[in-house]
Design a protein around this motif. Structure first.
Motif, PDB file in Angstrom:
ATOM      1  N   ALA A  21       0.810  -1.229   0.000  1.00  0.00           N
ATOM      2  CA  ALA A  21       0.000   0.000   0.000  1.00  0.00           C
ATOM      3  C   ALA A  21       0.839   1.273   0.000  1.00  0.00           C
ATOM      4  O   ALA A  21       0.546   2.208  -0.753  1.00  0.00           O
ATOM      5  CB  ALA A  21      -0.947  -0.004   1.193  1.00  0.00           C
ATOM      6  N   ASP A  22       1.899   1.342   0.810  1.00  0.00           N
ATOM      7  CA  ASP A  22       2.697   2.567   0.867  1.00  0.00           C
ATOM      8  C   ASP A  22       3.428   2.823  -0.449  1.00  0.00           C
ATOM      9  O   ASP A  22       3.497   3.957  -0.911  1.00  0.00           O
ATOM     10  CB  ASP A  22       3.675   2.548   2.042  1.00  0.00           C
ATOM     11  N   GLN A  23       3.947   1.765  -1.092  1.00  0.00           N
ATOM     12  CA  GLN A  23       4.606   1.930  -2.389  1.00  0.00           C
ATOM     13  C   GLN A  23       3.610   2.357  -3.457  1.00  0.00           C
ATOM     14  O   GLN A  23       3.895   3.244  -4.262  1.00  0.00           O
ATOM     15  CB  GLN A  23       5.292   0.629  -2.826  1.00  0.00           C
ATOM     16  N   LYS A  24       2.462   1.716  -3.462  1.00  0.00           N
ATOM     17  CA  LYS A  24       1.435   2.034  -4.461  1.00  0.00           C
ATOM     18  C   LYS A  24       1.048   3.510  -4.370  1.00  0.00           C
ATOM     19  O   LYS A  24       1.001   4.217  -5.379  1.00  0.00           O
ATOM     20  CB  LYS A  24       0.202   1.145  -4.248  1.00  0.00           C
ATOM     21  N   GLU A  25       0.816   3.981  -3.158  1.00  0.00           N
ATOM     22  CA  GLU A  25       0.398   5.368  -2.951  1.00  0.00           C
ATOM     23  C   GLU A  25       1.485   6.340  -3.414  1.00  0.00           C
ATOM     24  O   GLU A  25       1.216   7.271  -4.178  1.00  0.00           O
ATOM     25  CB  GLU A  25       0.093   5.594  -1.467  1.00  0.00           C
ATOM     26  N   LYS A  26       2.724   6.117  -2.985  1.00  0.00           N
ATOM     27  CA  LYS A  26       3.820   7.016  -3.353  1.00  0.00           C
ATOM     28  C   LYS A  26       4.110   6.953  -4.856  1.00  0.00           C
ATOM     29  O   LYS A  26       4.387   7.969  -5.480  1.00  0.00           O
ATOM     30  CB  LYS A  26       5.071   6.674  -2.555  1.00  0.00           C
ATOM     31  N   LEU A  27       4.057   5.756  -5.435  1.00  0.00           N
ATOM     32  CA  LEU A  27       4.321   5.611  -6.862  1.00  0.00           C
ATOM     33  C   LEU A  27       3.304   6.405  -7.673  1.00  0.00           C
ATOM     34  O   LEU A  27       3.667   7.161  -8.572  1.00  0.00           O
ATOM     35  CB  LEU A  27       4.301   4.141  -7.276  1.00  0.00           C
ATOM     36  N   LEU A  28       2.034   6.258  -7.343  1.00  0.00           N
ATOM     37  CA  LEU A  28       0.995   6.956  -8.093  1.00  0.00           C
ATOM     38  C   LEU A  28       1.067   8.466  -7.913  1.00  0.00           C
ATOM     39  O   LEU A  28       0.635   9.221  -8.781  1.00  0.00           O
ATOM     40  CB  LEU A  28      -0.385   6.420  -7.716  1.00  0.00           C
ATOM     41  N   GLN A  29       1.637   8.925  -6.799  1.00  0.00           N
ATOM     42  CA  GLN A  29       1.791  10.361  -6.561  1.00  0.00           C
ATOM     43  C   GLN A  29       3.001  10.943  -7.287  1.00  0.00           C
ATOM     44  O   GLN A  29       3.017  12.127  -7.602  1.00  0.00           O
ATOM     45  CB  GLN A  29       1.949  10.640  -5.060  1.00  0.00           C
ATOM     46  N   ILE A  31       5.075   9.237 -10.006  1.00  0.00           N
ATOM     47  CA  ILE A  31       5.523   8.752 -11.316  1.00  0.00           C
ATOM     48  C   ILE A  31       4.756   9.430 -12.440  1.00  0.00           C
ATOM     49  O   ILE A  31       3.611   9.867 -12.263  1.00  0.00           O
ATOM     50  CB  ILE A  31       5.388   7.218 -11.408  1.00  0.00           C
ATOM     51  N   ASN A  32       5.385   9.511 -13.579  1.00  0.00           N
ATOM     52  CA  ASN A  32       4.717  10.006 -14.782  1.00  0.00           C
ATOM     53  C   ASN A  32       3.717   8.927 -15.223  1.00  0.00           C
ATOM     54  O   ASN A  32       4.110   7.812 -15.541  1.00  0.00           O
ATOM     55  CB  ASN A  32       5.761  10.259 -15.874  1.00  0.00           C
ATOM     56  N   LEU A  36       2.680   4.121 -17.304  1.00  0.00           N
ATOM     57  CA  LEU A  36       1.800   2.981 -17.023  1.00  0.00           C
ATOM     58  C   LEU A  36       1.339   2.367 -18.337  1.00  0.00           C
ATOM     59  O   LEU A  36       0.983   3.068 -19.283  1.00  0.00           O
ATOM     60  CB  LEU A  36       0.608   3.422 -16.180  1.00  0.00           C
ATOM     61  N   ILE A  37       1.377   1.041 -18.391  1.00  0.00           N
ATOM     62  CA  ILE A  37       1.035   0.323 -19.618  1.00  0.00           C
ATOM     63  C   ILE A  37      -0.040  -0.719 -19.345  1.00  0.00           C
ATOM     64  O   ILE A  37      -0.337  -1.045 -18.193  1.00  0.00           O
ATOM     65  CB  ILE A  37       2.280  -0.362 -20.229  1.00  0.00           C
ATOM     66  N   ILE A  57      14.019   1.999 -11.113  1.00  0.00           N
ATOM     67  CA  ILE A  57      14.529   3.377 -11.086  1.00  0.00           C
ATOM     68  C   ILE A  57      13.754   4.190 -10.062  1.00  0.00           C
ATOM     69  O   ILE A  57      14.332   4.923  -9.256  1.00  0.00           O
ATOM     70  CB  ILE A  57      14.450   4.021 -12.491  1.00  0.00           C
ATOM     71  N   TRP A  58      12.438   4.072 -10.083  1.00  0.00           N
ATOM     72  CA  TRP A  58      11.598   4.796  -9.122  1.00  0.00           C
ATOM     73  C   TRP A  58      11.924   4.359  -7.699  1.00  0.00           C
ATOM     74  O   TRP A  58      12.102   5.203  -6.808  1.00  0.00           O
ATOM     75  CB  TRP A  58      10.106   4.547  -9.432  1.00  0.00           C
TER      76      TRP A  58
END
Length: 91
Positions: A21-29, A31-32, A36-37, A57-58
């Motif tokens: 959950a913490d990675q998902k939230e930070k990634l979506l905030q 990342i460009n 997403l594909i 990389i992220w």
């Protein structure tokens, strides 16, 4: 902790929804979203995927530095030669 990738027909990727959950939230905030594909797996379209190289990389440059303790960050900035020299006038 970095998640494991999935490989389908030579495409190494992760599903954003499968991240902690913490990675998902930070990634979506951070990342460009153009990165997403969608991947067609056995005639099923899987969305919200990210190439594993982009995830790495992220993770290494954005996520991991944010998860270090503030004490360690403060210690690094005090001991950094660039910071110690910065205010010194030459000549």
């Amino acid at each position: 902790m970095k998640v494991n990738s999935t490989i389908y027909k030579g495409i190494e990727y992760i599903q954003v929804n499968a991240l902690p959950a913490d990675q998902k939230e930070k990634l979506l905030q951070t990342i460009n979203h153009d990165l997403l594909i969608k991947i067609l797996v056995d005639e099923k379209l899987i969305g919200n995927c990210l190439l594993f190289k982009d995830y790495e990389i992220w993770f290494d440059n954005i996520y991991r530095p944010q998860t270090k303790g503030t004490e360690q960050t403060a210690k690094n900035s005090v001991e950094s030669p660039a910071i110690q020299v910065e205010g010194v006038k030459k000549g």
